[in-house]
Design an enzyme around this catalytic site. Structure first.
Site, mmCIF file in Angstrom:
data_model
loop_
_atom_site.group_PDB
_atom_site.id
_atom_site.type_symbol
_atom_site.label_atom_id
_atom_site.label_comp_id
_atom_site.label_asym_id
_atom_site.label_seq_id
_atom_site.Cartn_x
_atom_site.Cartn_y
_atom_site.Cartn_z
ATOM 1 N N TYR A 170 47.781 38.279 37.553
ATOM 2 C CA TYR A 170 48.288 37.185 38.562
ATOM 3 C C TYR A 170 49.261 36.572 37.680
ATOM 4 C CZ TYR A 170 45.003 37.573 42.073
ATOM 5 O OH TYR A 170 44.242 38.021 43.258
ATOM 6 N N ASP B 123 38.263 36.428 43.325
ATOM 7 C CA ASP B 123 39.245 36.346 44.182
ATOM 8 C C ASP B 123 39.585 37.547 45.260
ATOM 9 O OD1 ASP B 123 39.871 38.287 41.973
ATOM 10 O OD2 ASP B 123 41.912 38.402 42.948
ATOM 11 N N ASP C 9 37.150 42.605 42.837
ATOM 12 C CA ASP C 9 36.540 42.692 41.735
ATOM 13 C C ASP C 9 35.906 41.393 41.314
ATOM 14 O OD1 ASP C 9 38.641 40.929 41.355
ATOM 15 O OD2 ASP C 9 40.065 42.259 40.447
ATOM 16 N N GLU D 184 42.445 45.831 50.462
ATOM 17 C CA GLU D 184 41.821 44.895 49.651
ATOM 18 C C GLU D 184 42.018 43.426 50.313
ATOM 19 O OE1 GLU D 184 40.809 43.752 44.788
ATOM 20 O OE2 GLU D 184 42.757 44.722 45.269
#
Length: 525
Positions: free
Chosen positions: A241, A89, A92, A488
């Site tokens: 999430y 995603d 990572d 990120e």
């Protein structure tokens, strides 16, 4: 050659045919009608490259991001299921099902709305590949009608390590939802993704389209029958999430896309009959994201109002439209009672501190799609603070995209790899360590932190097409690897941009063609 370059070449050829005396009068016309300073074709191409950098699994022969290699080849083995493939995603290596599914839904929606533009730029095949990389994984993950594998890896152990995906030593345990561990939000979003993708592949790959639709219908039925939040069943996802909005929006979202994919009144009736019970008419939103889908449902439903076959549902559809209008008006600063979305001093939409650009890209996409809908229906957007035309909506969406590409106080592009200045220390494990192609030696869990994470130098590999989290509420941005709130990037940041870039390319072509007509008219005078 980009669209802009093609038209510039045409113009130059045309000017060569004109006398020097006529050319002098044309210079002013050219300067007045130049469409802009950003190359949306280049931005589109680069945005689609990003998804190749995020691939997990065995990479194909036509992989264009060469600093990546095969990874996660035993995913699912521990549980006896093949879960190789899919997307990481962000920076990572966990494969989270909910944001991955939303990414594929938005990529598919982009192709549905702007496929012709994508085809004209030569990028349609890359968009289809990006979608199929996700849907192939979803087919694997949906192992039976009421079982969907929701996640591979876990964030806690993954975040202890700073490694390339090719070197992963962290847990690759897989987690699933089923009848005893429901996840209506995940099932609903995955159903939406597969239904939307089935529309995309309907003509070019009808067998695959039918397969996707079959999975989508099963997943929706599963999610609706066994209701529950997936983060209550799978606590491992809670810190990463969490489904804050619950599952009601995803059930409506899944049904809406299934209606678009099937034209089956069963799904339309669900969207209408369950509108109150599932919150579709009670939530007035100011964001649209991987977690919160209400604004998307409301906008899609409102686009059905003028179809004759939906007259019987007009009352509920008008209520959906009212909520959709609230969202759009809040984005455009046209609401009252403090319900507008905040903006930075330079005009960027600002929803929250962490990864704010995701909300900018989704808002720009919905504005773009709805402006086209209003234009086709010869309508305007009516807000408390005045009327907004479709052109004004598109102009504002373009202003957000231009901010992303460099028209901002920092004079930096937040789309990595685009323009002369962009973030070079993106918070991304794979890009921040010497690529596997250049150094095939093993890099251990803590070794990455010791030698690569804290480096002040730019990342060895450029994460082209990634849309990073972006600036703070004052338009300030710090390009530092440990500043993950701003540096990120996530797949669902970039996905909506694909559609907006495609639409802006259409707009660019239209304006350039109009300019060519003006040039001819001026010459004839």
């Amino acid at each position: 050659m980009t669209v802009m370059e093609i038209h510039r070449h045409r113009r130059w050829h045309f000017l060569l045919l004109i006398t020097i005396s006529s050319a002098a009068s044309l210079i002013g016309v050219l300067s007045e009608t130049e469409v802009g300073t950003f190359d949306y074709g280049e931005a589109l191409s680069k945005s689609l490259l990003y998804f190749e950098a995020q691939r997990s699994g065995r990479l194909p022969y036509n992989q264009r991001v060469m600093w990546r290699d095969h990874s996660g080849l035993t995913d699912g083995l521990e549980q006896g299921v093949d879960l190789v493939g899919g997307y990481h995603d962000a920076g990572d290596h966990v494969k989270f099902g909910l944001p991955m599914a939303f990414t594929v839904t938005m990529l598919s929606w982009s192709v549905i709305e702007y496929g012709d533009s994508l085809a004209s730029t030569g990028e349609l095949s890359h968009a289809l590949e990006a979608i199929k990389w996700g849907t192939d994984y979803f087919i694997k993950a949906h192992t039976s009608p009421n079982v969907l594998w929701a996640e591979v890896g876990d964030g806690d152990t993954d975040h202890y390590c700073w490694q390339r995906p090719e070197d992963m030593t962290t847990s690759r345990r897989a987690f699933k939802i089923d009848e005893n561990n429901p996840g209506s939000d995940l099932a609903g979003e995955t159903a939406a993704a597969m239904a939307a993708a089935s529309i995309v592949f309907r003509t070019t790959n009808p067998h695959y389209s039918h397969l996707l639709l079959h999975h989508a219908q099963q997943l929706f039925e599963f999610g609706d029958k066994y209701r529950g939040k997936y983060d209550e069943s799978l606590r491992v996802v809670k810190s990463y999430y969490a489904s804050v909005s619950g599952y009601m929006d995803e059930l409506l979202w899944g049904a809406t896309w299934l209606y678009r994919a099937t034209d089956n009144d069963h799904y339309m009736s669900y969207v209408v009959d369950m509108a109150h019970q599932l919150g579709g008419l009670s939530w007035a939103m100011s964001e649209f994201s991987w977690d919160v889908k209400f604004a998307g449902v409301q906008l899609l439903a409102s686009m059905l109002i003028k179809e004759d076959k939906h007259k019987q549902h007009s009352k509920v559809l008008q209520q959906y439209k009212s909520k959709a209008d609230h969202y759009l008006c809040s984005i455009l600063n046209k609401n009252i009672n403090g319900t507008n979305v905040q903006r930075t001093p330079a005009g960027l939409l600002y929803v929250r501190q962490w990864n704010n650009m995701q909300y900018v890209s989704t808002a720009s996409f919905l504005l773009t799609v709805y402006s086209d809908h209003l234009r086709k229906s010869n309508s305007d957007l009516e807000c408390h603070e005045g009327t907004v035309t479709p052109d004004e909506m598109l102009v504002f969406a373009k202003s957000q995209i231009d901010y992303i590409l460099g028209s901002n106080p920092m004079k930096t592009s937040y789309l990595v790899g685009y323009g002369p200045k962009y973030p070079t220390r993106v918070h991304h494990r794979g890009a921040s360590i010497a690529s596997y192609k250049d150094y095939k030696g093993f890099i251990g869990c803590t070794q990455g932190y010791d030698y690569w994470y804290g480096r002040s130098e730019p990342n060895p590999s450029v994460l082209v097409g990634a849309l990073v989290g972006g600036p703070d509420h004052l338009d300030d941005f710090v390009d530092r690897r440990d500043n993950y709130v701003q540096t990120e990037a996530c797949t669902y940041n970039t996905a909506p941009l694909v559609g907006v870039f495609a639409r802006l390319i259409e707009l660019e072509e239209q304006k350039l063609e109009e300019d060519d007509v003006r040039l001819v008219a001026t010459y004839r005078k």
